[in-house]
Write a protein that holds these residues in place. Structure first.
Motif, PDB file in Angstrom:
ATOM      1  N   ARG A 182       0.850  -1.191   0.000  1.00 20.24           N
ATOM      2  CA  ARG A 182       0.000   0.000   0.000  1.00 20.24           C
ATOM      3  C   ARG A 182       0.882   1.236   0.000  1.00 20.24           C
ATOM      4  N   LEU A 183       0.567   2.158  -0.867  1.00 21.46           N
ATOM      5  CA  LEU A 183       1.286   3.423  -0.894  1.00 21.46           C
ATOM      6  C   LEU A 183       0.346   4.545  -0.484  1.00 21.46           C
ATOM      7  N   THR A 184      -0.644   4.814  -1.308  1.00 21.59           N
ATOM      8  CA  THR A 184      -1.571   5.909  -1.030  1.00 21.59           C
ATOM      9  C   THR A 184      -2.337   5.683   0.263  1.00 21.59           C
ATOM     10  N   PHE A 185      -2.758   4.461   0.511  1.00 19.61           N
ATOM     11  CA  PHE A 185      -3.575   4.168   1.687  1.00 19.61           C
ATOM     12  C   PHE A 185      -2.797   3.447   2.790  1.00 19.61           C
ATOM     13  N   ALA A 186      -1.488   3.570   2.811  1.00 18.39           N
ATOM     14  CA  ALA A 186      -0.671   2.856   3.798  1.00 18.39           C
ATOM     15  C   ALA A 186      -1.057   3.202   5.229  1.00 18.39           C
ATOM     16  N   ARG A 187      -1.434   4.446   5.475  1.00 19.05           N
ATOM     17  CA  ARG A 187      -1.763   4.856   6.842  1.00 19.05           C
ATOM     18  C   ARG A 187      -3.267   4.894   7.101  1.00 19.05           C
ATOM     19  N   LEU A 200      -2.779  16.501  12.886  1.00 20.33           N
ATOM     20  CA  LEU A 200      -1.488  16.840  12.297  1.00 20.33           C
ATOM     21  C   LEU A 200      -0.356  16.165  13.076  1.00 20.33           C
ATOM     22  N   GLU A 201      -0.504  16.067  14.380  1.00 22.23           N
ATOM     23  CA  GLU A 201       0.515  15.418  15.209  1.00 22.23           C
ATOM     24  C   GLU A 201       0.647  13.938  14.840  1.00 22.23           C
ATOM     25  N   ASP A 202      -0.484  13.271  14.635  1.00 19.53           N
ATOM     26  CA  ASP A 202      -0.490  11.863  14.243  1.00 19.53           C
ATOM     27  C   ASP A 202       0.165  11.697  12.871  1.00 19.53           C
ATOM     28  N   TYR A 203      -0.152  12.606  11.969  1.00 15.22           N
ATOM     29  CA  TYR A 203       0.422  12.572  10.621  1.00 15.22           C
ATOM     30  C   TYR A 203       1.946  12.710  10.695  1.00 15.22           C
ATOM     31  N   ALA A 209       3.905  12.125  13.250  1.00 17.79           N
ATOM     32  CA  ALA A 209       4.477  10.983  13.961  1.00 17.79           C
ATOM     33  C   ALA A 209       4.678   9.778  13.041  1.00 17.79           C
ATOM     34  N   ASN A 210       3.967   9.747  11.926  1.00 15.71           N
ATOM     35  CA  ASN A 210       4.074   8.651  10.961  1.00 15.71           C
ATOM     36  C   ASN A 210       4.791   9.073   9.686  1.00 15.71           C
ATOM     37  N   GLY A 211       5.631  10.103   9.788  1.00 18.40           N
ATOM     38  CA  GLY A 211       6.461  10.515   8.654  1.00 18.40           C
ATOM     39  C   GLY A 211       5.864  11.608   7.788  1.00 18.40           C
ATOM     40  N   GLY A 212       4.657  12.051   8.086  1.00 18.00           N
ATOM     41  CA  GLY A 212       4.025  13.100   7.301  1.00 18.00           C
ATOM     42  C   GLY A 212       4.785  14.409   7.395  1.00 18.00           C
ATOM     43  N   LEU A 213       4.832  15.129   6.310  1.00 16.22           N
ATOM     44  CA  LEU A 213       5.484  16.426   6.162  1.00 16.22           C
ATOM     45  C   LEU A 213       7.005  16.343   6.140  1.00 16.22           C
ATOM     46  N   SER A 214       7.583  15.146   6.178  1.00 12.39           N
ATOM     47  CA  SER A 214       9.048  15.037   6.154  1.00 12.39           C
ATOM     48  C   SER A 214       9.613  15.557   4.828  1.00 12.39           C
ATOM     49  N   GLY A 215       8.908  15.335   3.737  1.00 11.89           N
ATOM     50  CA  GLY A 215       9.349  15.866   2.442  1.00 11.89           C
ATOM     51  C   GLY A 215       9.322  17.382   2.429  1.00 11.89           C
ATOM     52  N   LEU A 216       8.282  17.968   2.986  1.00 16.59           N
ATOM     53  CA  LEU A 216       8.197  19.418   3.077  1.00 16.59           C
ATOM     54  C   LEU A 216       9.315  19.970   3.956  1.00 16.59           C
ATOM     55  N   ASP A 217       9.573  19.315   5.077  1.00 18.35           N
ATOM     56  CA  ASP A 217      10.653  19.750   5.966  1.00 18.35           C
ATOM     57  C   ASP A 217      11.991  19.719   5.242  1.00 18.35           C
ATOM     58  N   ARG A 218      12.233  18.668   4.465  1.00 18.67           N
ATOM     59  CA  ARG A 218      13.492  18.561   3.728  1.00 18.67           C
ATOM     60  C   ARG A 218      13.576  19.636   2.660  1.00 18.67           C
ATOM     61  N   ALA A 219      12.489  19.871   1.941  1.00 21.34           N
ATOM     62  CA  ALA A 219      12.479  20.903   0.895  1.00 21.34           C
ATOM     63  C   ALA A 219      12.777  22.276   1.493  1.00 21.34           C
ATOM     64  N   ARG A 220      12.211  22.554   2.643  1.00 16.62           N
ATOM     65  CA  ARG A 220      12.469  23.840   3.302  1.00 16.62           C
ATOM     66  C   ARG A 220      13.927  23.941   3.743  1.00 16.62           C
ATOM     67  N   ALA A 221      14.499  22.816   4.184  1.00  8.90           N
ATOM     68  CA  ALA A 221      15.887  22.817   4.649  1.00  8.90           C
ATOM     69  C   ALA A 221      16.882  23.022   3.505  1.00  8.90           C
ATOM     70  N   ILE A 222      16.622  22.415   2.342  1.00  7.04           N
ATOM     71  CA  ILE A 222      17.584  22.517   1.233  1.00  7.04           C
ATOM     72  C   ILE A 222      17.322  23.713   0.338  1.00  7.04           C
ATOM     73  N   GLY A 223      16.146  24.311   0.433  1.00 10.79           N
ATOM     74  CA  GLY A 223      15.845  25.514  -0.343  1.00 10.79           C
ATOM     75  C   GLY A 223      15.204  25.226  -1.684  1.00 10.79           C
ATOM     76  N   PRO A 224      14.654  26.296  -2.303  1.00  9.45           N
ATOM     77  CA  PRO A 224      13.906  26.122  -3.556  1.00  9.45           C
ATOM     78  C   PRO A 224      14.720  25.561  -4.715  1.00  9.45           C
ATOM     79  N   GLU A 225      15.916  26.078  -4.933  1.00 13.37           N
ATOM     80  CA  GLU A 225      16.708  25.634  -6.086  1.00 13.37           C
ATOM     81  C   GLU A 225      17.066  24.150  -5.975  1.00 13.37           C
ATOM     82  N   ALA A 226      17.542  23.742  -4.796  1.00 18.18           N
ATOM     83  CA  ALA A 226      17.911  22.333  -4.597  1.00 18.18           C
ATOM     84  C   ALA A 226      16.686  21.432  -4.657  1.00 18.18           C
ATOM     85  N   THR A 227      15.546  21.928  -4.208  1.00 18.67           N
ATOM     86  CA  THR A 227      14.314  21.134  -4.264  1.00 18.67           C
ATOM     87  C   THR A 227      13.924  20.882  -5.722  1.00 18.67           C
TER      88      THR A 227
END
Length: 146
Positions: free
Chosen positions: A53-58, A67-70, A72-90
């Motif tokens: 399962r990908l889309t419905f894994a959780r 949002l806290e539950d999300y 805690a299960n890896g949600g928003l980690s991509g957004l956090d990484r994009a913010r950390a590396i910046g727009p050009e690197a993203t």
């Protein structure tokens, strides 16, 4: 097929039609009760056991309103990484990934993002071919609602 989260885990029923619902509820569907359509654990079904399962894994695992539950299960980690590396690197990361759109043409997402990023001007507009299933409501800060 429908799945119900019970104290014993997920229980699948199927194939289910709308006419089956009253009898399913009467037999204790919400607690995983016995019924002719009860299939047992979805993970034990041969067809589903071979799938990841990908889309419905959780689905049924996290509270969709928390949002806290999300997080805690890896949600928003991509957004956090994009913010950390910046727009050009993203944009560069998306370009290198080969990610493609889900539309029929499967156009490379990185090219779309780079085109917007490279466009001259402080204010930019993105036009998309979408329907009401793709978004609930898009409205800019100075949109008059038309």
């Amino acid at each position: 097929m429908i799945e119900v989260e019970t104290t014993a885990g997920r229980i699948a029923y199927g194939p289910v039609s709308s006419t089956d619902v009253p009898a399913l509820l009467a037999s204790g569907l919400l607690a995983g009760g016995p019924h002719a359509l009860r299939l047992g654990s979805p993970d034990a079904l041969p067809y589903l056991a071979r799938q990841a399962r990908l889309t419905f894994a959780r689905c049924g695992v996290v509270d969709p309103l928390s949002l806290e539950d999300y997080r805690a299960n890896g949600g928003l980690s991509g957004l956090d990484r994009a913010r950390a590396i910046g727009p050009e690197a993203t944009v560069e990361t998306v370009l290198k990934s080969g990610l493609r759109g889900r539309g029929g043409a499967g156009f490379p997402t990185g090219i779309k993002w780079k085109t917007v990023a490279d466009a001259v001007g402080e204010r930019k507009f993105i036009v998309c071919n979408a329907d009401e299933g793709d978004f609930r409501h898009l409205r800019g800060p100075d949109d008059d609602g038309r």
